[in-house]
Write a protein that holds these residues in place. Structure first.
Motif, PDB file in Angstrom:
ATOM      1  N   ALA A 115       0.824  -1.211   0.000  1.00 42.61           N
ATOM      2  CA  ALA A 115       0.000   0.000   0.000  1.00 42.61           C
ATOM      3  C   ALA A 115       0.860   1.264   0.000  1.00 42.61           C
ATOM      4  O   ALA A 115       0.580   2.222  -0.734  1.00 42.61           O
ATOM      5  CB  ALA A 115      -0.937  -0.007   1.205  1.00 42.61           C
ATOM      6  N   LYS A 116       1.912   1.268   0.784  1.00 45.40           N
ATOM      7  CA  LYS A 116       2.754   2.457   0.924  1.00 45.40           C
ATOM      8  C   LYS A 116       3.514   2.777  -0.362  1.00 45.40           C
ATOM      9  O   LYS A 116       3.746   3.948  -0.675  1.00 45.40           O
ATOM     10  CB  LYS A 116       3.742   2.268   2.082  1.00 45.40           C
ATOM     11  CG  LYS A 116       4.603   3.498   2.342  1.00 45.40           C
ATOM     12  CD  LYS A 116       5.244   3.434   3.688  1.00 45.40           C
ATOM     13  CE  LYS A 116       6.029   4.670   4.018  1.00 45.40           C
ATOM     14  NZ  LYS A 116       5.246   5.876   4.181  1.00 45.40           N
ATOM     15  N   TYR A 117       3.918   1.762  -1.104  1.00 39.08           N
ATOM     16  CA  TYR A 117       4.814   1.975  -2.241  1.00 39.08           C
ATOM     17  C   TYR A 117       4.168   1.754  -3.605  1.00 39.08           C
ATOM     18  O   TYR A 117       4.849   1.865  -4.621  1.00 39.08           O
ATOM     19  CB  TYR A 117       6.065   1.104  -2.079  1.00 39.08           C
ATOM     20  CG  TYR A 117       6.943   1.569  -0.947  1.00 39.08           C
ATOM     21  CD1 TYR A 117       7.884   2.582  -1.143  1.00 39.08           C
ATOM     22  CD2 TYR A 117       6.821   1.027   0.328  1.00 39.08           C
ATOM     23  CE1 TYR A 117       8.685   3.026  -0.101  1.00 39.08           C
ATOM     24  CE2 TYR A 117       7.621   1.470   1.370  1.00 39.08           C
ATOM     25  CZ  TYR A 117       8.551   2.471   1.152  1.00 39.08           C
ATOM     26  OH  TYR A 117       9.344   2.919   2.191  1.00 39.08           O
ATOM     27  N   ARG A 118       2.878   1.494  -3.681  1.00 41.42           N
ATOM     28  CA  ARG A 118       2.272   1.168  -4.974  1.00 41.42           C
ATOM     29  C   ARG A 118       2.265   2.340  -5.951  1.00 41.42           C
ATOM     30  O   ARG A 118       2.219   2.135  -7.160  1.00 41.42           O
ATOM     31  CB  ARG A 118       0.896   0.552  -4.808  1.00 41.42           C
ATOM     32  CG  ARG A 118      -0.228   1.462  -4.456  1.00 41.42           C
ATOM     33  CD  ARG A 118      -1.612   0.795  -4.521  1.00 41.42           C
ATOM     34  NE  ARG A 118      -1.590  -0.626  -4.325  1.00 41.42           N
ATOM     35  CZ  ARG A 118      -2.031  -1.270  -3.247  1.00 41.42           C
ATOM     36  NH1 ARG A 118      -2.586  -0.594  -2.267  1.00 41.42           N
ATOM     37  NH2 ARG A 118      -1.966  -2.571  -3.151  1.00 41.42           N
ATOM     38  N   GLU A 119       2.332   3.549  -5.463  1.00 44.30           N
ATOM     39  CA  GLU A 119       2.369   4.715  -6.362  1.00 44.30           C
ATOM     40  C   GLU A 119       3.747   4.896  -7.001  1.00 44.30           C
ATOM     41  O   GLU A 119       3.859   5.475  -8.078  1.00 44.30           O
ATOM     42  CB  GLU A 119       1.983   5.994  -5.603  1.00 44.30           C
ATOM     43  CG  GLU A 119       0.587   5.978  -5.027  1.00 44.30           C
ATOM     44  CD  GLU A 119      -0.498   5.890  -6.103  1.00 44.30           C
ATOM     45  OE1 GLU A 119      -0.342   6.547  -7.149  1.00 44.30           O
ATOM     46  OE2 GLU A 119      -1.480   5.163  -5.878  1.00 44.30           O
TER      47      GLU A 119
END
Length: 147
Positions: free
Chosen positions: A84-88
Motif C-alpha cells: 500500500a505504501k509503495y504502490r504509487e
C-alpha cells in the motif's frame, strides 16, 4: 498494531534479521541501503527491509516474525503495508527466498508468483549449508507480485 520506520540503529534488530538471513555479513550487504520497518503490537513482533532495485522493482530483502508470533497474520500485514505504501512509486514487489515448503507457499498466499531463480545462490554465498524444514537450500527463487 503499528508499523514504524526505523531510521537509525537498525542492527538493534539483528536477532530478528538473522531469523530470515542467518549470516550477518549477508545482512550487512543491504541493511544500510534498505528501508526498515518494524511491526509493534504490544512489543516488536517482526521486521521487514526493502530496497529499490531500479526499473520500478521494490524488493523485500528480509522479512521475519518472531517464531512465537508466526502464523498470526503479522507477515502478511507487513507485506500489505509495504504494498500500500509503495504502490504509487513501484510497479512490482519481489522477494528472493530458498526453495522451501515453508516460505514459498506463504508468499504464494500473499499473491506472489514465481519469476526466476539464481542457481547455487546459497551454496555460493554462504559459508555454511542453509537448511529450512530439513531441506538444504541451494537456489534462490524469486517471486513477484504487481503493486
Amino acid at each position: 498494531m503499528e508499523i514504524k520506520k526505523v531510521e537509525n540503529h537498525k542492527k538493534q534488530f539483528l536477532s530478528l534479521l538473522l531469523l530470515a538471513d542467518e549470516q550477518e555479513d549477508m545482512v550487512d550487504k543491504y541493511i544500510d541501503k534498505g528501508v526498515m520497518y518494524v511491526l509493534d503490537d504490544n512489543g516488536i513482533k517482526g521486521e521487514c527491509v526493502i530496497t529499490d532495485e531500479g526499473g520500478g522493482v521494490l524488493e523485500i530483502k528480509n522479512i521475519a516474525i518472531l517464531p512465537k508470533w508466526q502464523g498470526k497474520g503479522y507477515g502478511r500485514a507487513l507485506i500489505d503495508f509495504i504494498s500500500a505504501k509503495y504502490r504509487e512509486k513501484y510497479s512490482v514487489l519481489q522477494v528472493g527466498t530458498g526453495d522451501s515448503p515453508l516460505t514459498i507457499p506463504f508468499y504464494e498466499k500473499c499473491g506472489f508468483t514465481r519469476s526466476h531463480s539464481i542457481k547455487n545462490f546459497f551454496t555460493d554465498n554462504y559459508n555454511h549449508p542453509i537448511y529450512e524444514c530439513d531441506i538444504q537450500l541451494v537456489d534462490m527463487i524469486y517471486l513477484q507480485r504487481k503493486l
